[in-house]
Design a protein around this motif. Structure first.
Motif, PDB file in Angstrom:
ATOM      1  N   THR A 176       0.675  -1.232   0.136  1.00 21.85           N
ATOM      2  CA  THR A 176      -0.004  -0.143  -0.054  1.00 21.85           C
ATOM      3  C   THR A 176       0.734   1.198  -0.019  1.00 21.85           C
ATOM      4  N   ILE A 177       1.809   1.116   0.866  1.00 22.97           N
ATOM      5  CA  ILE A 177       2.730   2.471   0.758  1.00 22.97           C
ATOM      6  C   ILE A 177       3.540   2.563  -0.530  1.00 22.97           C
ATOM      7  N   ALA A 178       4.065   1.365  -0.894  1.00 21.83           N
ATOM      8  CA  ALA A 178       4.789   1.630  -2.105  1.00 21.83           C
ATOM      9  C   ALA A 178       3.931   1.991  -3.274  1.00 21.83           C
ATOM     10  N   ASP A 179       2.858   1.486  -3.326  1.00 20.72           N
ATOM     11  CA  ASP A 179       1.913   1.883  -4.502  1.00 20.72           C
ATOM     12  C   ASP A 179       1.696   3.530  -4.376  1.00 20.72           C
ATOM     13  N   PHE A 180       1.294   4.028  -3.077  1.00 17.31           N
ATOM     14  CA  PHE A 180       0.995   5.339  -2.882  1.00 17.31           C
ATOM     15  C   PHE A 180       2.452   6.183  -3.175  1.00 17.31           C
ATOM     16  N   ASN A 181       3.702   5.613  -2.894  1.00 16.05           N
ATOM     17  CA  ASN A 181       4.769   6.294  -3.379  1.00 16.05           C
ATOM     18  C   ASN A 181       4.828   6.392  -4.601  1.00 16.05           C
ATOM     19  N   ALA A 182       4.815   5.281  -5.401  1.00 21.02           N
ATOM     20  CA  ALA A 182       4.899   5.474  -6.977  1.00 21.02           C
ATOM     21  C   ALA A 182       3.870   6.236  -7.733  1.00 21.02           C
ATOM     22  N   ALA A 183       2.542   6.264  -6.830  1.00 22.78           N
ATOM     23  CA  ALA A 183       1.703   7.112  -7.588  1.00 22.78           C
ATOM     24  C   ALA A 183       1.863   8.630  -7.670  1.00 22.78           C
ATOM     25  N   HIS A 184       2.897   9.018  -6.649  1.00 21.34           N
ATOM     26  CA  HIS A 184       3.095  10.516  -6.438  1.00 21.34           C
ATOM     27  C   HIS A 184       4.648  10.777  -6.837  1.00 21.34           C
TER      28      HIS A 184
END
Length: 278
Positions: A176-184
């Motif tokens: 979840t955190i890695a996906d959030f990082n990537a999205a931003h």
């Protein structure tokens, strides 16, 4: 090996190039840090990750000074500790880290933990933004930030963090955190990338290692690399320091990557950021 190490970089969201494989010095006593970092530099590492709370910035600085390596070839990261959260205190802590390291600037400066009970990380972020605007640091970011902490920075800050350094390994993949990082556009950097050795004996890992003629640690680090993460493995053993860097000349198959992915079990080794306040 040094050539390969310096070529393996990622581009941060402000255009700065960061080596994808760095050397971490967490829990290395200051008296031993100069030797350990010197071994890492000799093996080909050019990125060194320390923090104020580690108490070994001076040891890192001694190794950097003794290495004879040009400053522009190095990438040095340190972190702001919880007790120094705030605006003025963050600026003072940055100066203290520079003094101990014997450097004029850092390549990356991170807020070490959000420490949500203090509600001070936004003021700290404002200080880091000022350091960046003044050209005193090349990139700024955070460590151990959850999406809700990152969102507050995105809402209130002027710039997006370049990096979020989090605990991440096969047993705790933090998707979840890695996906959030990537999205931003935030790079994910993994601390404890080998789960402090806790996943080295997993059958999935040892089978892949045997198939490639590699060590289990090399398989895990290669798994990280192929998923685009920055990693900072730590060892004070010369052979392992070199081994952890020697992962650029083989690749895992999609099936092998999936086998490592399947080891997720929420196996956290460090504190949970939601409740850790120093």
């Amino acid at each position: 090996m040094s050539t390969a190490a310096t070529q393996n970089t990622i581009t941060l969201n402000n255009g700065v190039e960061m080596p994808q494989i760095g050397y971490g010095v967490f829990q290395v006593p200051d008296a031993e840090t100069e030797t350990a970092v010197s071994l890492a530099l000799a093996a080909g590492y050019r990125s060194i990750d320390t923090a104020a709370i580690y108490g070994n910035e001076a040891g890192v600085g001694r190794a950097l000074a003794a290495s004879g390596i040009a400053r522009e070839e190095l990438f040095v990261t340190s972190k702001l500790w919880i007790e120094d959260l705030g605006f003025d205190s963050a600026l003072a802590a940055y100066d203290s880290s520079l003094q101990k390291l014997g450097l004029d600037y850092l390549d990356l400066f991170l807020i070490h933990w959000p420490a949500p009970a203090t509600d001070a990380f936004l003021e700290s972020w404002r200080a880091l933004e000022e350091l960046l605007a003044e050209g005193r640091v090349r990139a700024v970011g955070v460590s151990n930030f959850l999406p809700e902490h990152l969102q507050r920075i995105l809402d209130a800050g002027r710039i997006v963090p370049a990096v979020n350094q989090i605990e991440l390994h096969p047993a705790l993949q933090q998707r979840t955190i890695a996906d959030f990082n990537a999205a931003h556009g935030i790079a994910t950097e993994a601390w404890s990338p080998l789960a402090q050795g806790g996943v080295l004996s997993e059958t999935a890992i040892t089978d892949i290692a045997a198939a490639h003629g590699r060590t289990p640690a090399q398989v895990i680090l290669r798994w990280h690399l192929q998923q685009g993460r920055v990693i900072i493995p730590k060892s004070v053993t010369p052979s392992r320091i070199a081994e952890n860097l020697d992962i650029l000349d083989f690749a895992l198959t999609d099936a092998e990557l999936a086998a490592v992915d399947a080891l997720e079990r929420d196996g956290r080794t460090g504190p949970h950021p939601a409740g850790f306040n120093g």
